[in-house]
Scaffold this motif. Structure first.
Motif, PDB file in Angstrom:
ATOM      1  N   ASN A   1      -5.050   5.897   8.827  1.00  0.00           N
ATOM      2  CA  ASN A   1      -5.728   5.019   8.763  1.00  0.00           C
ATOM      3  C   ASN A   1      -5.653   3.923  10.097  1.00  0.00           C
ATOM      4  O   ASN A   1      -4.771   3.471  10.294  1.00  0.00           O
ATOM      5  CB  ASN A   1      -5.365   3.929   7.564  1.00  0.00           C
TER       6      ASN A   1
ATOM      7  N   LYS B   1       0.673  -1.219  -0.080  1.00  0.00           N
ATOM      8  CA  LYS B   1      -0.193   0.218   0.100  1.00  0.00           C
ATOM      9  C   LYS B   1       0.848   1.283  -0.049  1.00  0.00           C
ATOM     10  O   LYS B   1       2.136   0.975   0.250  1.00  0.00           O
ATOM     11  CB  LYS B   1      -0.836  -0.072   1.208  1.00  0.00           C
TER      12      LYS B   1
ATOM     13  N   ASN C   1      -6.811   1.301  10.998  1.00  0.00           N
ATOM     14  CA  ASN C   1      -6.167  -0.033  10.985  1.00  0.00           C
ATOM     15  C   ASN C   1      -4.705  -0.396  10.583  1.00  0.00           C
ATOM     16  O   ASN C   1      -4.436  -1.515  10.557  1.00  0.00           O
ATOM     17  CB  ASN C   1      -7.049  -0.858   9.673  1.00  0.00           C
TER      18      ASN C   1
ATOM     19  N   ASP D   1      -6.979   8.521  16.211  1.00  0.00           N
ATOM     20  CA  ASP D   1      -7.783   7.433  15.505  1.00  0.00           C
ATOM     21  C   ASP D   1      -9.210   8.421  15.093  1.00  0.00           C
ATOM     22  O   ASP D   1      -9.508   8.307  13.712  1.00  0.00           O
ATOM     23  CB  ASP D   1      -8.075   6.376  16.248  1.00  0.00           C
TER      24      ASP D   1
ATOM     25  N   GLU E   1      -2.416   5.669   1.574  1.00  0.00           N
ATOM     26  CA  GLU E   1      -3.533   4.642   2.128  1.00  0.00           C
ATOM     27  C   GLU E   1      -3.202   4.308   3.589  1.00  0.00           C
ATOM     28  O   GLU E   1      -4.291   4.018   4.259  1.00  0.00           O
ATOM     29  CB  GLU E   1      -3.529   3.405   1.383  1.00  0.00           C
TER      30      GLU E   1
ATOM     31  N   SER F   1      -2.003   9.665  11.844  1.00  0.00           N
ATOM     32  CA  SER F   1      -1.331   8.519  12.607  1.00  0.00           C
ATOM     33  C   SER F   1      -0.584   9.084  13.789  1.00  0.00           C
ATOM     34  O   SER F   1      -0.328  10.289  13.778  1.00  0.00           O
ATOM     35  CB  SER F   1      -0.429   8.184  11.380  1.00  0.00           C
TER      36      SER F   1
ATOM     37  N   LYS G   1      -8.198  10.653  12.173  1.00  0.00           N
ATOM     38  CA  LYS G   1      -7.599  10.036  10.970  1.00  0.00           C
ATOM     39  C   LYS G   1      -6.254  10.740  10.916  1.00  0.00           C
ATOM     40  O   LYS G   1      -5.691  11.034   9.927  1.00  0.00           O
ATOM     41  CB  LYS G   1      -8.316  10.627   9.608  1.00  0.00           C
TER      42      LYS G   1
END
Length: 420
Positions: free
Chosen positions: A36, A28, A38, A331, A32, A336, A334
């Motif tokens: 994120n 990725k 995840n 989180d 992306e 990091s 959005k």
């Protein structure tokens, strides 16, 4: 007949390619994975000793990365590309991907930048750069070309512009020069076009502090990077700028746990305030760029400024609160958060074993998960995983009462004022 054989060979080769790709994680882009939820992020160093001359082995790094992967961490940040540990990390990720097709881990590669005569007996010159910088950047380029599916970000410098880094800081012009160099390599096809370039620095260096940082070179740098990587450490400011730190008079009637939680909430908001100050400055020069936290953390022990003889900030209880608060906020927004850091490393302040720099890890050197991760131990996240042959267990033997004996209340705070 010959053409038929060629056609069969072609189908056979295509099947091999298809088979291989089905067992490899899809690489990725930075766009992306950053921001994120995840793809959680963390700062990683695998040194076990009080020196970086002893490089962790491939197997040791594989152990560490397996532990981090179990925690849903999929992006790690490194600092010095000239040290052998970085290539060990890249080889370990490659090996784990071959062994476990579902394994996925990406790297934010840090290129160390400093000024002329940094770390020498000669007078430092903050207006000229070290000759080593060129080699550091060249090594970052070499590794990125070798591992383009793993390295997704290059950070030019680590707290290289902040003026309290008196041993080595440089002017923004130096960082801008190398950021532009890397961006040019992207345009020429010598680096992946989707690679992101940034500099990882203190909030003040990005314009969120005093006006002396607001220079034309900084403005050009903000325009040149793909995103802004901000460092914020409210823990340090419990000593250096403790306007937000302590217990308010009206909170005295609360339980001690509630009083500490209120203080930690102010600490989290202090960090958020610094990030927002960078955003405000960026917008004031007409720029809109994504911001991510390149470093933040909270040490669990300190013999001096932040411990029981200082601001009483460092212990596992407060550290766990900060970790959970700041990661939740990131989180939700959005963003990091490259939390500092994964494991304790004793080389950072080798002369003082109880120095705070040695105790920022979420897991200590005895393979014990600190309080922030006790719930993960309970859930069996680390089942079957070891570090240096030891299973991941809880600090304090999992006894919360024993842990709380090390927790001290900060002093009374008469007024809470969030300032930089």
């Amino acid at each position: 007949m010959f053409s038929r054989i060629v056609f069969i060979l072609f189908l056979f080769l295509m099947s091999l390619v298809s088979c291989h790709s089905s067992h490899s994680p899809k690489s990725k882009t930075a766009a992306e994975i950053l921001g994120n939820p995840n793809f959680q992020a963390i700062c990683y160093g695998g040194y076990r000793q009080n020196t970086r001359e002893i490089t962790p082995t491939l197997e040791q790094v594989k152990e560490d990365l397996s532990i981090l992967s179990a925690m849903n961490i999929k992006i790690i940040r490194t600092y010095n590309v000239h040290l052998p540990e970085v290539e060990v990390i890249l080889k370990a990720i490659t090996a784990l991907q071959k062994e476990q097709p579902e394994f996925e881990m990406y790297v934010m590669l840090g290129a160390w930048i400093d000024c002329k005569n940094a770390w020498t007996n000669q007078p430092v010159d903050h207006f000229q750069e070290s000759e080593r910088n060129e080699k550091e950047i060249a090594e970052a380029v070499r590794l990125t070309q070798l591992y383009p599916d793993i390295i997704k970000i290059i950070a030019v410098g680590n707290e290289a512009m902040v003026k309290w880094a008196t041993s080595y800081y440089v002017q923004p012009e130096v960082i801008l020069k190398w950021v532009n160099h890397l961006q040019a390599l992207k345009k020429s096809g010598k680096l992946p076009k989707e690679l992101w370039i940034t500099s990882s620095d203190n909030f003040a260096s990005w314009g969120g502090g005093t006006p002396d940082y607001h220079t034309n070179a900084l403005n050009e740098l903000i325009k040149a990077v793909d995103y802004i990587s901000v460092h914020t450490y409210p823990m340090h400011d419990t000593h250096y700028n403790p306007a937000f730190w302590g217990i308010l008079e009206e909170e005295q009637s609360l339980s001690e746990k509630q009083q500490i939680e209120k203080a930690m909430l102010r600490a989290r908001d202090y960090a958020i305030n610094q990030v927002e100050a960078v955003q405000k400055y960026m917008q004031s020069i007409g720029v809109e760029k994504t911001i991510h936290i390149g470093e933040t953390g909270w040490a669990t022990s300190c013999h001096h400024f932040y411990g029981k003889n200082g601001s009483k900030a460092t212990d596992e209880y407060k550290s766990a609160i900060y970790y959970k608060m700041i990661t939740k906020w990131c989180d939700q927004n959005k963003m990091s958060c490259f939390y500092f850091e994964a494991f304790d490393e004793s080389w950072k302040d080798a002369q003082h074993p109880e120095g705070s720099e040695n105790h920022f890890g979420l897991i200590n050197l005895q393979s014990e998960a600190k309080y922030a991760l006790w719930d993960m131990v309970d859930k069996g996240i680390f089942k079957g995983l070891t570090r240096d042959g030891k299973p991941i267990t809880k600090t304090f033997g999992g006894n919360e009462s024993e842990l709380l004996k090390n927790v001290q209340l900060p002093a009374k705070l008469h007024q809470a004022t969030l300032t930089q």
